[in-house]
Design a protein around this motif. Structure first.
Motif, PDB file in Angstrom:
ATOM      1  N   CYS A  11       0.831  -1.213   0.000  1.00  0.00           N
ATOM      2  CA  CYS A  11       0.000   0.000   0.000  1.00  0.00           C
ATOM      3  C   CYS A  11       0.863   1.259   0.000  1.00  0.00           C
ATOM      4  O   CYS A  11       0.362   2.354  -0.298  1.00  0.00           O
ATOM      5  N   TRP A  12       2.126   1.108   0.348  1.00  0.00           N
ATOM      6  CA  TRP A  12       3.090   2.219   0.321  1.00  0.00           C
ATOM      7  C   TRP A  12       4.022   2.106  -0.893  1.00  0.00           C
ATOM      8  O   TRP A  12       5.045   2.770  -0.964  1.00  0.00           O
ATOM      9  N   GLY A  13       3.657   1.236  -1.836  1.00  0.00           N
ATOM     10  CA  GLY A  13       4.468   1.062  -3.035  1.00  0.00           C
ATOM     11  C   GLY A  13       5.633   0.114  -2.869  1.00  0.00           C
ATOM     12  O   GLY A  13       6.536   0.076  -3.714  1.00  0.00           O
ATOM     13  N   VAL A  14       5.621  -0.687  -1.808  1.00  0.00           N
ATOM     14  CA  VAL A  14       6.746  -1.585  -1.520  1.00  0.00           C
ATOM     15  C   VAL A  14       6.473  -2.939  -2.168  1.00  0.00           C
ATOM     16  O   VAL A  14       5.759  -3.780  -1.605  1.00  0.00           O
ATOM     17  N   ASP A  15       7.004  -3.128  -3.369  1.00  0.00           N
ATOM     18  CA  ASP A  15       6.913  -4.408  -4.059  1.00  0.00           C
ATOM     19  C   ASP A  15       8.279  -4.872  -4.541  1.00  0.00           C
ATOM     20  O   ASP A  15       8.622  -6.032  -4.400  1.00  0.00           O
ATOM     21  N   ASP A  16       9.052  -3.968  -5.106  1.00  0.00           N
ATOM     22  CA  ASP A  16      10.385  -4.288  -5.607  1.00  0.00           C
ATOM     23  C   ASP A  16      11.401  -3.634  -4.668  1.00  0.00           C
ATOM     24  O   ASP A  16      11.502  -2.397  -4.610  1.00  0.00           O
ATOM     25  N   VAL A  17      12.135  -4.453  -3.923  1.00  0.00           N
ATOM     26  CA  VAL A  17      13.072  -3.896  -2.932  1.00  0.00           C
ATOM     27  C   VAL A  17      14.231  -3.158  -3.588  1.00  0.00           C
ATOM     28  O   VAL A  17      14.959  -2.430  -2.912  1.00  0.00           O
ATOM     29  N   ARG A  18      14.395  -3.300  -4.899  1.00  0.00           N
ATOM     30  CA  ARG A  18      15.466  -2.568  -5.600  1.00  0.00           C
ATOM     31  C   ARG A  18      15.044  -1.149  -5.958  1.00  0.00           C
ATOM     32  O   ARG A  18      15.869  -0.348  -6.394  1.00  0.00           O
ATOM     33  N   ASN A  19      13.766  -0.826  -5.787  1.00  0.00           N
ATOM     34  CA  ASN A  19      13.272   0.509  -6.123  1.00  0.00           C
ATOM     35  C   ASN A  19      13.889   1.536  -5.165  1.00  0.00           C
ATOM     36  O   ASN A  19      13.752   1.399  -3.939  1.00  0.00           O
ATOM     37  N   PRO A  20      14.541   2.573  -5.665  1.00  0.00           N
ATOM     38  CA  PRO A  20      15.208   3.534  -4.770  1.00  0.00           C
ATOM     39  C   PRO A  20      14.249   4.477  -4.058  1.00  0.00           C
ATOM     40  O   PRO A  20      14.679   5.245  -3.195  1.00  0.00           O
ATOM     41  N   ASN A  21      12.954   4.419  -4.401  1.00  0.00           N
ATOM     42  CA  ASN A  21      11.989   5.374  -3.855  1.00  0.00           C
ATOM     43  C   ASN A  21      11.154   4.818  -2.708  1.00  0.00           C
ATOM     44  O   ASN A  21      10.177   5.456  -2.296  1.00  0.00           O
ATOM     45  N   LEU A  22      11.522   3.660  -2.181  1.00  0.00           N
ATOM     46  CA  LEU A  22      10.715   3.060  -1.126  1.00  0.00           C
ATOM     47  C   LEU A  22      10.782   3.890   0.156  1.00  0.00           C
ATOM     48  O   LEU A  22      11.847   4.389   0.522  1.00  0.00           O
ATOM     49  N   PRO A  23       9.653   4.000   0.870  1.00  0.00           N
ATOM     50  CA  PRO A  23       9.680   4.696   2.156  1.00  0.00           C
ATOM     51  C   PRO A  23      10.385   3.849   3.211  1.00  0.00           C
ATOM     52  O   PRO A  23      10.456   2.621   3.084  1.00  0.00           O
TER      53      PRO A  23
END
Length: 307
Positions: A11-23
């Protein structure tokens, strides 16, 4: 009936742990609590630290618990087996030592669960929601995926007492009606259960109510989502990855979309389902500033619908 509603880092956009924009994971924990949820999923492998003391303290301080860990990876490739088993081992070693979720009298298996999803294939990612153009695995590749699922499930159960629940997911090789039926035939109830997701079911062209009814005897865990039908109809005409569609808002707060949750509530009453339902709303993590408001909207709507 006893149903507990939880939520998840997606729900916070956390699906790909490689994404640099994760909260930061601590912010997600804070907002899960602020939105009125008592529990949550761990999120994809590598997001929350595999540090029992650190995570236990963070959960306890907020009055939270973890209802499930997640394998979200390539279940097809034979040479990915050891990676999958390593993730299973590390996730289960963590979640079984964290604050325990409650257990309802009618709940078949205690949480935390291990939710298992196939992911990582371009040819299926671009065909999410399009059963007519999505390639299927041949018999040999399918059998290999079933072997990987059995190995994950057996390790989780035999070493940790964790129930694996297989989650059909848009953009993976277990998505459509024929694939779910084949999975249910090939993986017996004693090996693993199902985690059916109302949003992914609808996205794949199925009726969520009828699908939940059909697999009620395998249903150990449920995910709730809602879909913005106008966005869905538009992106179905585009050559687009599943999470790109999520970034464009195809998933919306529950109650704002096209899925009939009053009918789902009636069905779950009829089935006597007890245990956990996890709210999800995949999004671009760059839009995670709206996550708290959205997960609270979903929680408030579900309360009004009797959940």
């Amino acid at each position: 009936m006893s149903i507990t509603v939880t939520t998840a880092p997606c729900c916070w956009g956390v699906d790909d742990v490689r994404n640099p924009n994760l909260p930061p994971w601590e912010l997600v924990f804070d907002e899960v609590k602020a939105a009125g949820y008592g529990g949550m999923e761990l999120g994809p492998y590598g997001y929350v630290p595999l540090d029992i003391d650190l995570v236990s303290e963070a959960l306890t301080r907020r009055g939270l618990y973890i209802v499930a860990g997640t394998i979200f990876n390539d279940l097809v490739a034979p040479d990915n087996r050891q990676n999958l088993l390593r993730q299973t081992d590390e996730i289960c070693a963590l979640i079984t030592r964290l604050p325990k979720p409650p257990k309802a009298a009618g709940q078949r298996f205690p949480a935390p669960y291990l939710t298992v999803m196939d992911w990582g294939h371009d040819e299926r990612d671009y065909a999410a929601g399009h059963s007519d153009r999505a390639p299927r695995l041949d018999d040999r590749a399918w059998a290999g995926m079933m072997d990987n699922i059995r190995a994950i499930s057996d390790l989780a159960r035999e070493k940790y007492g964790v129930r694996a629940t297989i989650h059909p997911h848009a953009g993976g090789y277990i998505e459509f009606e024929d694939e779910i039926a084949r999975l249910a035939d090939d993986i017996p109830q004693e090996v693993a259960g199902l985690c059916l997701d109302t949003g992914h079911t609808w996205y794949a062209g199925m009726d969520p109510v009828e699908t939940l009814r059909k697999y009620a005897n395998r249903l150990d865990y449920i995910h709730f989502k809602d879909i913005d039908k106008a966005v869905f109809e538009r992106i179905m005409g585009e050559h687009i990855r599943f999470f790109e569609a999520c970034g464009q808002g195809v998933m919306c707060p529950i109650g704002n979309g096209c899925i009939d949750y009053s009918a789902i509530r009636t069905l779950l009453d009829e089935l006597g389902y007890e245990g956990f339902i996890t709210v999800e709303q995949e999004r671009d993590p760059r839009n995670a500033g709206g996550s708290l408001a959205d997960v609270k909207l979903s929680r408030d709507y579900l309360k009004s619908a009797g959940f």
